[in-house]
Each structure stands twice: as C-alpha cells, then as structure tokens.
Design a protein around this motif. Structure first.
Motif, short mmCIF file in Angstrom:
data_model
loop_
_atom_site.label_atom_id
_atom_site.label_comp_id
_atom_site.label_asym_id
_atom_site.label_seq_id
_atom_site.Cartn_x
_atom_site.Cartn_y
_atom_site.Cartn_z
N PRO A 130 -43.29 26.41 3.18
CA PRO A 130 -44.29 27.10 2.13
C PRO A 130 -46.37 26.18 2.63
CG PRO A 130 -42.84 25.50 1.30
CD PRO A 130 -42.54 25.80 2.94
N THR A 171 -43.83 23.42 -8.15
CA THR A 171 -44.58 24.71 -7.51
C THR A 171 -44.45 25.20 -8.87
OG1 THR A 171 -42.58 25.45 -6.42
CG2 THR A 171 -44.80 24.56 -5.29
N GLY A 205 -44.55 33.97 -9.39
CA GLY A 205 -44.31 34.40 -8.56
C GLY A 205 -44.74 35.92 -7.89
N ASP A 208 -47.65 32.41 -1.24
CA ASP A 208 -46.40 31.68 -1.43
C ASP A 208 -46.16 31.31 -2.35
OD1 ASP A 208 -44.73 29.83 -0.31
OD2 ASP A 208 -45.85 27.64 -0.27
N HIS A 209 -47.29 30.79 -3.25
CA HIS A 209 -46.65 30.73 -4.35
C HIS A 209 -47.95 30.50 -5.80
CE1 HIS A 209 -42.82 28.21 -4.01
NE2 HIS A 209 -42.37 28.33 -4.50
N CYS A 224 -49.14 24.90 -7.04
CA CYS A 224 -48.86 23.19 -6.64
C CYS A 224 -48.92 22.19 -7.47
CB CYS A 224 -48.77 23.64 -5.28
SG CYS A 224 -47.84 22.13 -4.91
#
Length: 382
Positions: A248, A362, A365, A370-371, A374
């Motif tokens: 990630p 994080t 979706g 990735d996210h 964070c």
C-alpha cells in the motif's frame, strides 16, 4: 514560525453497540471528560474539529451545543475511516501555524444505524457497482500475500489472537474475550481466506482529545501530555491497471514523511496503533512502516516481537479487530491510546518506559486509488 503542539487530555467511551444513543449521546460524555482532564474551561477552547462519516450535517455543532460550547469555529471532517485522524491533523495544523492555541478534536460514529453487514460505499464508484466491498478487497490482498510470502492462514489467525489478547486488557474494547487460533479458523467464513474473527466489528463510539500550544499549556497550567512530533496526511495516487496489493504505497509514503518530520526511525518506536481493519493489514503495515523487509512480516508476529515484551507493541488497545471500528472515532481513539501509554495511564496494558508512539489510519475504497486517505501521527512523551 511554528509552534510545538501537545495532546494534554484524552477520553473515550467503550466501543460497542450503543443502539439507543444518538451521535450527540455518544459524543457529549467523552467531551466533558476530556475538558475536565485537561483542566480547562469551555472559554479556553479556540476551535473544535469533528471527524465522522455518517453523522449528517452539523454533527459537531449538535454535540458541542449540549455543553454550551459555542461561537468558536467548529469544523466537521469526512475522510472515511481517516476522518477522526484528519480532524486531528487539521487541529494540529492550526496550532502549529500559530492561528489558535487550544483545540478539541472529536471522533464519533454510530454504525448500528445500518443494521450490520459491510459498510456502504459510494454507489457512483465503478468497482462498487460491480459489487466490490472492503472485505473482498482485503481478501484479495490476503490471498496474494499468502502466495508471495511464507505466511499461512494460521498466521492471519495469530494476528486476531494477539489483538483479542490485548483487547482483553482494555476496558474500552468492544471484544474483551481471548480467542485461540482454532476458534479464529473455525469462525464463519466472510471472504476467503478471511473468517469473521479476522475482520473488525462494526459498532458505535466516540473519542476526544484536547490539543494545546506550548504557551497555552504553560498559561493554563495544563498537564504535560505528549508532543505531536509529526502529523502527515496523504491522499492516494491514481493508478489504473495492475497494482501491487501487498504494498500500500500511501502508507509507505506517509510513514516515510512522518519519520522525516519527527526525526526518528522505526527502531525508535515503543508502540504503534495501526489500521487493522482485517488481519492481513497488520502484516502488510509492519512492512510499510519499516519494521521489516517486504514479505517478511510473519517472522515478527511468530517471534512475539510485536506484543508486550517485544521490540514494539502493535495495537496495545486491541486494535480495530478487538476494540472495534466506528470509523469516524477510530483515529482519535488511537491517539487516546497513545496518550495513555506515553503518560503512564494505560493500566494493565501499560508499556514500560514508553516514549515514542505512532498512530496510523487509512480511509476509503475508491477505484484507481490504493486508499483515499492516510493519516499518520508520531508522538513523544513530554
């Protein structure tokens, strides 16, 4: 000129199923406790930052009005699971830049309003339209990680066992009963290879921390608390096509920047509160934070190096797997745990001579990312 920022108080309610409580009912009690713990008056507060994802409009104002905390700026923050930690980042930024002296950060969420199951995601997202939900994302991540490393399904269970063992020591945890590897593996399947006990529970909760500048702390006679050594917020990088789900990048980059800001390395940490929404996440984040090389995290777990008496205690609170995950509250609850550990107030789960703590959460979706967000904080005992 920048200001040193300190967390001078923390409070929360036990996470769980508070079906009869509203967002206001969840948030008022820890708000009062946090102000009293800081030894300050409502008139000392310069701003309020509130993290939540599903509370609706003016959640913060609805909470603060109950104790007569008005007139000051109240900012509501929605950044998915990173909402509370993002609210913390905004409060830190304002004090660090000298704009204000004292801030209250509230994280609050009531997930029982949805009646159970996976959390609803944006219906506009193309992957969500195809039926993708967070347990499925982490199941794919787990499957790939098991394929590429020496980790086994039993190791995923061991993460949950450790979380429950820590959570049994935490009066604020949703689950306070220890479990065995066999019980975790025998639990109801959710998304192969994940069973129910490898997934964090949904629930309700609230946590509050009070921040102050160094000069305000001295002026108000507030507790020493802990210093905010780093506060980093990143959003995900758009990347279509193949993505390495075992790496990630948003967490790797956020950790790198947080270490640089704090002037320390992973070897200095005494504790970490990380975003273990699913058991595989803990192994992946060991590597993202530089505790070990890629695909070698399982050795840390098996050797007991991430529990009490080890190199660094990961999720002494029980983490999301045991403490619960009312999304808007989780990031602030992590900071509360760090506060109690670094001020020697953690009781049965106290880490001996804890000086440095890292919190990580994080959120979101979203197809191509990735996210979505964070947030990492690093704290030093004052």
């Amino acid at each position: 000129m920048t200001e040193n920022v300190f967390v001078i108080s923390a409070a929360m309610i036990p996470f769980g199923k508070h079906r009869s409580s509203s967002y206001v009912g969840l948030g008022v009690s820890p708000l009062i406790d946090a102000l009293q713990g800081a030894g300050i008056q409502k008139s000392d507060v310069d701003a309020v930052y509130v993290g939540h994802s599903y509370g609706g409009m003016m959640t913060g104002q609805r909470i603060t009005k109950e104790i007569g905390l008005g007139t000051v700026p109240t900012v509501n923050v929605d950044n998915a699971c990173s909402s509370g930690a993002t609210a913390m980042h905004e409060a830190w930024t304002a004090i660090n830049q000298g704009l204000i002296d004292v801030a209250v950060v509230i994280g609050v969420e009531k997930l029982t309003q949805f009646g159970g199951g996976a959390l609803p995601l944006s219906p506009e997202d193309r992957e969500v339209k195809q039926g993708l939900i967070m347990p499925a994302v982490y199941a794919m991540r787990a499957t790939r990680y098991l394929y590429e490393s020496e980790a086994t399904v039993e190791d995923l269970a061991r993460v949950s066992v450790k979380a429950r063992r820590h959570g049994a020591l935490n009066p604020f945890a949703q689950f306070r009963k220890e479990v065995t590897v066999e019980e975790v593996l025998a639990a109801r399947p959710v998304a192969d290879p994940l069973t129910l006990l490898m997934c964090c529970p949904t629930g309700d909760g609230a946590a509050v921390v009070v921040l102050a500048s160094e000069r305000a702390r001295a002026r108000l006679g507030a507790p020493n608390g802990m210093r905010v050594a780093a506060s980093v917020l990143h959003s995900g990088q758009v990347e279509e096509g193949f993505r390495d789900m075992t790496k990630p990048e948003i967490s790797y980059q956020s950790a790198r920047d947080a270490y640089a800001q704090a002037g320390i390395g992973p070897e200095d940490l005494d504790m970490i509160e990380l975003h273990d929404a699913f058991s595989i996440a803990e192994l992946v984040y060991y590597e993202a934070f530089g505790l070990t090389e890629k695909h070698s995290a399982v050795a840390l777990l098996r050797d007991g190096r991430t529990t009490f008496g080890g190199d660094v205690v990961v999720n002494p609170s029980g983490g999301l797997l045991a403490k619960g995950h009312p999304v808007g509250a989780s990031g602030v609850a992590q900071i509360a745990e760090a506060f109690w550990q670094l001020t020697d107030q953690a009781g049965a789960r106290q880490i001996e001579d804890a000086r440095w703590a890292l919190t990580h959460v994080t959120g979101g979706g979203t197809a191509g990312l990735d996210h979505g967000a964070c947030t990492i904080h690093i704290f030093e005992a004052a």
